[in-house]
Design an enzyme around this catalytic site. Structure first.
Site, short mmCIF file in Angstrom:
data_model
loop_
_atom_site.label_atom_id
_atom_site.label_comp_id
_atom_site.label_asym_id
_atom_site.label_seq_id
_atom_site.Cartn_x
_atom_site.Cartn_y
_atom_site.Cartn_z
N SER A 1 -4.29 25.76 5.50
CA SER A 1 -2.84 25.78 5.67
C SER A 1 -2.19 26.55 4.54
CB SER A 1 -2.34 24.33 5.65
OG SER A 1 -0.94 24.29 5.52
N TYR B 293 -1.61 14.95 2.26
CA TYR B 293 -2.11 15.85 3.29
C TYR B 293 -2.43 17.22 2.68
CZ TYR B 293 -2.02 19.33 7.00
OH TYR B 293 -2.34 20.40 7.80
N LYS C 89 -6.21 19.51 2.08
CA LYS C 89 -6.54 20.90 2.43
C LYS C 89 -7.09 21.64 1.20
CE LYS C 89 -5.53 20.84 6.78
NZ LYS C 89 -6.60 20.85 7.77
P1 NAD Z 1 -3.55 17.88 16.30
O1 NAD Z 1 -3.29 16.51 15.76
O2 NAD Z 1 -2.85 18.27 17.54
O3 NAD Z 1 -5.12 18.12 16.50
C1 NAD Z 1 -6.09 17.48 15.70
C2 NAD Z 1 -7.10 16.84 16.64
O4 NAD Z 1 -8.13 16.24 15.86
C3 NAD Z 1 -6.48 15.75 17.50
O5 NAD Z 1 -6.83 16.00 18.86
C4 NAD Z 1 -7.13 14.45 16.99
O6 NAD Z 1 -7.32 13.51 18.03
C5 NAD Z 1 -8.44 14.96 16.42
N1 NAD Z 1 -9.00 14.17 15.31
C6 NAD Z 1 -8.36 13.73 14.20
N2 NAD Z 1 -9.22 13.05 13.41
C7 NAD Z 1 -10.42 13.05 14.04
C8 NAD Z 1 -11.70 12.50 13.73
N3 NAD Z 1 -11.92 11.78 12.62
N4 NAD Z 1 -12.71 12.71 14.60
C9 NAD Z 1 -12.52 13.42 15.74
N5 NAD Z 1 -11.32 13.94 16.10
C10 NAD Z 1 -10.29 13.76 15.24
O7 NAD Z 1 -3.20 18.92 15.11
P2 NAD Z 1 -3.10 20.51 15.16
O8 NAD Z 1 -1.69 20.87 14.89
O9 NAD Z 1 -3.80 21.03 16.34
O10 NAD Z 1 -3.92 20.84 13.84
C11 NAD Z 1 -5.28 21.24 13.88
C12 NAD Z 1 -5.73 21.57 12.47
O11 NAD Z 1 -4.90 22.57 11.92
C13 NAD Z 1 -5.66 20.39 11.50
O12 NAD Z 1 -6.76 20.46 10.63
C14 NAD Z 1 -4.37 20.65 10.78
O13 NAD Z 1 -4.37 20.05 9.50
C15 NAD Z 1 -4.39 22.16 10.68
N6 NAD Z 1 -3.08 22.75 10.47
C16 NAD Z 1 -2.06 22.47 11.33
C17 NAD Z 1 -0.81 23.03 11.11
C18 NAD Z 1 0.34 22.72 12.04
O14 NAD Z 1 1.51 22.95 11.66
N7 NAD Z 1 0.12 22.24 13.25
C19 NAD Z 1 -0.58 23.89 10.03
C20 NAD Z 1 -1.66 24.17 9.18
C21 NAD Z 1 -2.90 23.60 9.41
N1 UFG Z 2 13.53 21.64 8.91
C1 UFG Z 2 14.84 21.23 9.13
N2 UFG Z 2 15.05 20.15 9.92
C2 UFG Z 2 14.04 19.44 10.51
C3 UFG Z 2 12.69 19.87 10.28
C4 UFG Z 2 12.49 20.97 9.47
O1 UFG Z 2 15.78 21.85 8.60
O2 UFG Z 2 14.30 18.46 11.21
C5 UFG Z 2 13.28 22.84 8.08
C6 UFG Z 2 12.45 22.58 6.84
O3 UFG Z 2 13.28 22.18 5.76
C7 UFG Z 2 11.80 23.95 6.64
C8 UFG Z 2 11.62 24.47 8.05
O4 UFG Z 2 12.55 23.76 8.86
O5 UFG Z 2 12.68 24.80 5.94
C9 UFG Z 2 10.21 24.27 8.62
O6 UFG Z 2 9.88 22.89 8.51
P1 UFG Z 2 8.56 22.31 9.24
O7 UFG Z 2 8.52 20.83 8.94
O8 UFG Z 2 8.55 22.74 10.65
O9 UFG Z 2 7.39 23.08 8.53
P2 UFG Z 2 6.95 23.05 6.99
O10 UFG Z 2 6.86 24.47 6.56
O11 UFG Z 2 7.76 22.15 6.16
O12 UFG Z 2 5.57 22.33 7.17
C10 UFG Z 2 4.42 23.03 7.18
C11 UFG Z 2 3.33 22.36 8.05
C12 UFG Z 2 2.79 21.17 7.35
C13 UFG Z 2 2.48 21.46 5.90
C14 UFG Z 2 3.73 21.91 5.22
C15 UFG Z 2 3.57 22.09 3.75
O13 UFG Z 2 3.85 21.99 9.31
O14 UFG Z 2 1.59 20.82 8.01
O15 UFG Z 2 4.08 23.14 5.83
O16 UFG Z 2 4.52 22.96 3.22
F1 UFG Z 2 2.00 20.40 5.22
#
Ligand code: NAD
Ligand code: UFG
Length: 332
Positions: free
Chosen positions: A123, A148, A152
């Site tokens: 991330s 969290y 990472k």
């Molecule tokens: P998500 O929650 O939709 O998907 C994660 C999946 O992993 C889920 O289906 C959950 O059931 C499964 N899971 C969790 N723990 C488990 C375990 N112990 N064993 C087996 N399955 C398990 O999340 P996502 O948004 O698809 O994120 C996927 C990956 O990307 C994660 O590692 C997340 O940290 C990373 N990531 C997500 C974002 C974001 O904004 N969505 C940003 C950066 C990184």
């Molecule tokens: N924001 C709002 N209102 C809301 C939600 C978000 O104004 O209700 C703003 C936040 O302040 C930020 C932007 O929208 O400026 C994006 O916010 P998100 O929560 O969508 O995304 P972030 O960049 O904060 O979060 C991301 C990932 C996380 C990670 C985090 C760490 O989604 O998984 O970056 O910076 F941990």
């Protein structure tokens, strides 16, 4: 390639499984369904024309994972993790156990099964509060503001160390910026539990009339309009980035680190107005206090992914909002 996909029924995993199937690969999904539903597999099948093999299992269950891994794989893409920032502050041990402990358990199984190509969901949070924009992969990882984010940073370090101890391993660390949107079919997308924490899922629920108004967290950042700036990436572009990383680095010993973003930042108000265009309604909002732990701006330098992986994003903010809105309407 036969690819073990942990967390393959989640938001990013399900889109990546579709891209793998479309590219002719053979993904096998392992998910404990803690944040996904089984019906996602059927919907993946509707989009791609075939369903992946599925195992309901927890990555911390070494015995079950060992018997699945024994069937033989060319690579593993590891999505499975818990990802709710606020929950990680309340329940740090749950996050360290599931994310860090789960990754260690998985790595033990892979080492024992001689599966040596590994693609990891990292991330942009690993950069902390960046002192230069856009961020490049050679910048040092920073200080996380929540457990969290620390998971990472820790998992990246564990993976560099495991690769060092197993020099034939290929490890790709993919640092996602802000994944949003949904599949254009409207069949798969993000399904947040309860009230969404992230911007676009929240805006979607305001547009749908399920929430009253968006709280814009901070209007006094040093950005063009005072609101926070992020690099939003369409989840289908992100999924295709995984296939590109896999194709490029399978069996390619070393640690390969990439930013996956568009290289372009958008403010909260730009996202809001783009969403208004997509749904044809005005979206109520109010500017409130900054949210603790947020950085003013963060966007990616994507030169490395473009030149080495031959991958670049093709979908813009209008596409992200249109696809999110289609998905939002189907899930109502
Ligand atoms: P998500 O929650 O939709 O998907 C994660 C999946 O992993 C889920 O289906 C959950 O059931 C499964 N899971 C969790 N723990 C488990 C375990 N112990 N064993 C087996 N399955 C398990 O999340 P996502 O948004 O698809 O994120 C996927 C990956 O990307 C994660 O590692 C997340 O940290 C990373 N990531 C997500 C974002 C974001 O904004 N969505 C940003 C950066 C990184
Ligand atoms: N924001 C709002 N209102 C809301 C939600 C978000 O104004 O209700 C703003 C936040 O302040 C930020 C932007 O929208 O400026 C994006 O916010 P998100 O929560 O969508 O995304 P972030 O960049 O904060 O979060 C991301 C990932 C996380 C990670 C985090 C760490 O989604 O998984 O970056 O910076 F941990």
């Amino acid at each position: 390639m036969r690819v073990l996909v942990t967390g393959g029924s989640g938001f990013i995993g399900s889109h990546t499984v579709v891209s793998l199937l479309e590219a002719g690969h053979d993904p096998v999904v392992v998910d404990n369904l803690s944040n996904a539903s089984r019906s996602v597999l059927t919907r993946i099948g509707e989009i791609a024309g075939r369903q992946p093999e599925f195992h309901e299992a927890d990555i911390r269950d070494r015995d079950t994972m060992g018997s699945i891994a024994a069937s033989g794989f060319d690579a593993c893409i590891h999505f499975a993790a818990l990802k709710a920032v606020a929950e990680s502050v309340e329940e740090p041990m749950l996050y360290y156990d599931n994310n860090v402990g789960g990754t260690i358990a998985l790595l033990e199984v892979l080492v024992a099964s001689d599966i040596t190509t590994f693609v990891f969901s990292s991330s942009a949070t690993v950069y902390g509060d960046p002192n230069k924009l856009p961020v490049t992969e050679d910048m040092p990882t920073g200080v996380a503001t929540n457990p969290y984010g620390w998971t990472k940073i820790m998992m990246e370090q564990i993976l560099r160390d495991v690769q060092g101890a197993n020099p034939d391993w290929s490890v790709s660390l993919l640092r996602y910026f802000n994944p949003v949107g949904a599949h254009p079919s409207g069949l798969i997308g993000e399904e947040p539990r309860g009230t969404p924490n992230n911007l676009m899922p929240y805006v979607a629920k305001v547009a749908a009339g399920e929430l009253a108004r968006l709280s814009v967290f901070g209007g006094d950042y040093p950005t063009s309009d005072g609101t926070g700036v992020r690099d939003y990436i369409h989840v289908v572009d992100l999924a295709e980035g995984h296939v590109a990383a896999l194709n490029t680095h399978v069996g390619d010993a070393g640690v390969h680190t990439y930013n996956l973003g568009t290289g372009k930042g958008s403010s909260v108000l730009e996202v809001l107005h783009s969403y208004e265009n997509a749904c044809g309604k005005s979206i109520p909002y109010e500017v409130v206090e900054r949210r603790a732990g947020d950085v003013a701006a963060n966007w990616a330098d994507v030169t490395r992914a473009e030149s080495v992986l031959g991958w670049k994003t093709t979908r813009d903010l209008a596409d992200m909002c249109a696809d999110s809105w289609r998905w939002q309407q189907r899930t109502r």
